[in-house]
Motif scaffolding. Structure first.
Motif, PDB file in Angstrom:
ATOM      1  N   GLN A 104       0.875  -4.243   3.868  1.00 12.82           N
ATOM      2  CA  GLN A 104       0.754  -5.457   3.499  1.00 12.82           C
ATOM      3  C   GLN A 104       0.238  -4.805   1.699  1.00 12.82           C
ATOM      4  O   GLN A 104       0.560  -3.366   1.011  1.00 12.82           O
ATOM      5  CB  GLN A 104      -0.759  -5.158   3.860  1.00 12.82           C
ATOM      6  CG  GLN A 104      -0.668  -5.640   4.656  1.00 12.82           C
ATOM      7  CD  GLN A 104      -2.638  -5.844   5.265  1.00 12.82           C
ATOM      8  OE1 GLN A 104      -2.895  -5.411   6.236  1.00 12.82           O
ATOM      9  NE2 GLN A 104      -3.252  -6.420   4.172  1.00 12.82           N
ATOM     10  N   VAL A 115       0.855  -1.251   0.308  1.00 13.83           N
ATOM     11  CA  VAL A 115       0.165  -0.168  -0.301  1.00 13.83           C
ATOM     12  C   VAL A 115       0.630   1.379  -0.398  1.00 13.83           C
ATOM     13  O   VAL A 115       0.692   2.408  -0.591  1.00 13.83           O
ATOM     14  CB  VAL A 115      -0.783  -0.041   1.009  1.00 13.83           C
ATOM     15  CG1 VAL A 115      -1.735   1.624   1.457  1.00 13.83           C
ATOM     16  CG2 VAL A 115      -2.288  -1.287   1.295  1.00 13.83           C
ATOM     17  N   ARG A 170      -2.294  -0.365   6.997  1.00 12.84           N
ATOM     18  CA  ARG A 170      -2.477  -1.296   5.551  1.00 12.84           C
ATOM     19  C   ARG A 170      -0.981  -1.105   5.272  1.00 12.84           C
ATOM     20  O   ARG A 170      -0.957  -1.615   3.687  1.00 12.84           O
ATOM     21  CB  ARG A 170      -2.623  -1.781   5.041  1.00 12.84           C
ATOM     22  CG  ARG A 170      -4.682  -2.442   6.026  1.00 12.84           C
ATOM     23  CD  ARG A 170      -5.639  -2.423   5.388  1.00 12.84           C
ATOM     24  NE  ARG A 170      -6.580  -3.043   5.588  1.00 12.84           N
ATOM     25  CZ  ARG A 170      -7.329  -3.151   7.019  1.00 12.84           C
ATOM     26  NH1 ARG A 170      -6.684  -2.158   7.838  1.00 12.84           N
ATOM     27  NH2 ARG A 170      -8.331  -3.850   7.538  1.00 12.84           N
ATOM     28  N   GLU A 189     -11.548  -1.462  -0.005  1.00 14.93           N
ATOM     29  CA  GLU A 189      -9.411  -1.042   0.503  1.00 14.93           C
ATOM     30  C   GLU A 189      -9.010  -0.623  -0.444  1.00 14.93           C
ATOM     31  O   GLU A 189      -8.350  -0.081  -0.488  1.00 14.93           O
ATOM     32  CB  GLU A 189      -9.393  -2.112   1.344  1.00 14.93           C
ATOM     33  CG  GLU A 189      -9.631  -2.544   2.730  1.00 14.93           C
ATOM     34  CD  GLU A 189      -9.066  -3.434   3.139  1.00 14.93           C
ATOM     35  OE1 GLU A 189      -9.843  -3.296   5.421  1.00 14.93           O
ATOM     36  OE2 GLU A 189      -9.045  -4.422   2.951  1.00 14.93           O
ATOM     37  N   GLN A 190      -8.939  -0.998  -1.925  1.00 14.91           N
ATOM     38  CA  GLN A 190      -8.140  -1.064  -3.064  1.00 14.91           C
ATOM     39  C   GLN A 190      -9.235   0.225  -3.478  1.00 14.91           C
ATOM     40  O   GLN A 190      -8.080   0.670  -3.684  1.00 14.91           O
ATOM     41  CB  GLN A 190      -8.195  -1.970  -4.159  1.00 14.91           C
ATOM     42  CG  GLN A 190      -7.395  -3.448  -3.236  1.00 14.91           C
ATOM     43  CD  GLN A 190      -7.459  -4.358  -4.569  1.00 14.91           C
ATOM     44  OE1 GLN A 190      -7.269  -4.000  -5.076  1.00 14.91           O
ATOM     45  NE2 GLN A 190      -7.428  -5.727  -4.213  1.00 14.91           N
ATOM     46  N   LEU A 245      -5.660   2.548   5.657  1.00 16.36           N
ATOM     47  CA  LEU A 245      -4.721   2.310   5.096  1.00 16.36           C
ATOM     48  C   LEU A 245      -3.383   2.379   6.522  1.00 16.36           C
ATOM     49  O   LEU A 245      -2.421   1.974   5.855  1.00 16.36           O
ATOM     50  CB  LEU A 245      -4.755   3.239   4.105  1.00 16.36           C
ATOM     51  CG  LEU A 245      -5.461   2.745   2.769  1.00 16.36           C
ATOM     52  CD1 LEU A 245      -5.671   3.688   2.007  1.00 16.36           C
ATOM     53  CD2 LEU A 245      -5.942   2.086   2.701  1.00 16.36           C
ATOM     54  N   SER A 299      -3.753  -8.020  -1.228  1.00 19.75           N
ATOM     55  CA  SER A 299      -4.169  -9.168  -0.054  1.00 19.75           C
ATOM     56  C   SER A 299      -5.667  -7.873   0.391  1.00 19.75           C
ATOM     57  O   SER A 299      -6.369  -8.259   1.587  1.00 19.75           O
ATOM     58  CB  SER A 299      -3.525  -8.846   1.082  1.00 19.75           C
ATOM     59  OG  SER A 299      -2.503  -7.282   1.503  1.00 19.75           O
ATOM     60  N   LEU A 300      -6.019  -7.147   0.216  1.00 22.69           N
ATOM     61  CA  LEU A 300      -6.814  -6.061   0.436  1.00 22.69           C
ATOM     62  C   LEU A 300      -8.345  -6.466  -0.249  1.00 22.69           C
ATOM     63  O   LEU A 300      -8.488  -7.222  -1.382  1.00 22.69           O
ATOM     64  CB  LEU A 300      -6.335  -4.154  -0.120  1.00 22.69           C
ATOM     65  CG  LEU A 300      -5.127  -3.844   0.314  1.00 22.69           C
ATOM     66  CD1 LEU A 300      -4.980  -2.618   0.155  1.00 22.69           C
ATOM     67  CD2 LEU A 300      -4.519  -3.768   2.036  1.00 22.69           C
ATOM     68  N   SER A 301      -9.307  -6.335   0.820  1.00 24.42           N
ATOM     69  CA  SER A 301     -10.876  -6.446  -0.485  1.00 24.42           C
ATOM     70  C   SER A 301     -10.590  -4.845  -1.012  1.00 24.42           C
ATOM     71  O   SER A 301      -9.903  -3.840  -1.810  1.00 24.42           O
ATOM     72  CB  SER A 301     -11.816  -5.982   0.865  1.00 24.42           C
ATOM     73  OG  SER A 301     -12.071  -4.546   1.041  1.00 24.42           O
ATOM     74  N   VAL A 308      -1.482  -5.116  -1.564  1.00 23.25           N
ATOM     75  CA  VAL A 308      -2.269  -4.051  -2.397  1.00 23.25           C
ATOM     76  C   VAL A 308      -3.407  -6.024  -2.530  1.00 23.25           C
ATOM     77  O   VAL A 308      -4.432  -5.885  -2.455  1.00 23.25           O
ATOM     78  CB  VAL A 308      -2.428  -3.240  -3.099  1.00 23.25           C
ATOM     79  CG1 VAL A 308      -3.344  -3.303  -4.465  1.00 23.25           C
ATOM     80  CG2 VAL A 308      -1.812  -2.167  -2.844  1.00 23.25           C
TER      81      VAL A 308
END
Length: 234
Positions: free
Chosen positions: A130, A93, A127, A139-140, A124, A134-136, A132
């Motif tokens: 993390q 992220v 995250r 969230e993306q 964010l 792996s995000l919902s 990207v």
């Protein structure tokens, strides 16, 4: 701030936009609504310089940008958050956000702007490291919007920001757009979710088959019989 006058554009011999004129004033939220294939995305791509008009002119802050490259238009402060987000899925992220600060004017304040962006998107913050991928989806979309803000835009353009998102997340995205406008950024939204985008906007244009067929305040468009029947199912 932005003015299109008689703009036509397309792909090869196919004309998608036909004599489109519109304007956006500083501090406004303006929306372009219409069915899939009406030319909404083509309008954004033409504004940002990814497509060259075959006729007409585009001015941004009084400067003729009709023939400028997309790189030069971006450097003036016109930023597009594309449909489908187009993030770098295997980057974190934080890395995606820093990629947004490529505009010349944004680079010196990169750290300060990142802090401001994370204040606006507290989810964010946790995250940042993390990937990207792996995000919902919601969230993306937040990452895509936050990356656009990292460029310190004067005009921020959204292409279908609610596409593929759950209704609750759609509501959150439009709430975020409201917060962005409160920071002084001018916003242009292209969206098939007509009701939500008109509730968020000051003014709107209805695009059908590449032509502007209606323009009015957002409130007036919500009450317009054609809009209600064609786009709101009322």
């Amino acid at each position: 701030m932005l003015r299109l006058e008689g703009v036509s554009a397309g792909y090869g011999a196919t004309t998608i936009l036909d004599d489109v004129s519109l304007e956006i004033n500083r501090g406004e939220v303006v929306t372009i609504v219409g069915a899939n294939g009406a030319g909404k995305t083509t309008t954004l791509r033409t504004i940002v310089g990814l497509l060259q008009p075959t006729r007409g002119s585009i001015k941004f802050e009084g400067q003729d940008v009709t023939k400028l490259s997309s790189h030069d238009v971006v450097d003036l402060g016109v930023i597009l958050i594309p449909e489908g987000r187009q993030l770098f899925p295997d980057m974190t992220v934080g890395e995606n956000l820093l990629m947004g600060a490529y505009r010349k004017a944004a680079r010196p304040r990169q750290s300060a702007v990142l802090e401001q962006v994370l204040d606006l998107f507290p989810r964010l913050q946790d995250r940042l490291h993390q990937k990207v991928v792996s995000l919902s989806g919601g969230e993306q979309q937040m990452v895509a919007i936050a990356r656009g803000l990292m460029a310190q835009p004067k005009l921020l353009m959204f292409d279908e920001p609610s596409l593929g998102l759950a209704p609750l997340v759609v509501s959150q995205v439009f709430d975020l757009i409201g917060k962005i406008v409160a920071t002084g950024v001018t916003v242009l939204i292209v969206e098939q979710n007509v009701y939500n985008t008109l509730k968020c906007a000051d003014r709107g244009y209805v695009l059908e088959n590449g032509r502007i067929v209606l323009s009015d305040t957002a409130d007036a468009l919500i009450r317009n019989d054609h809009v209600r029947q064609a786009y709101l199912g009322l």
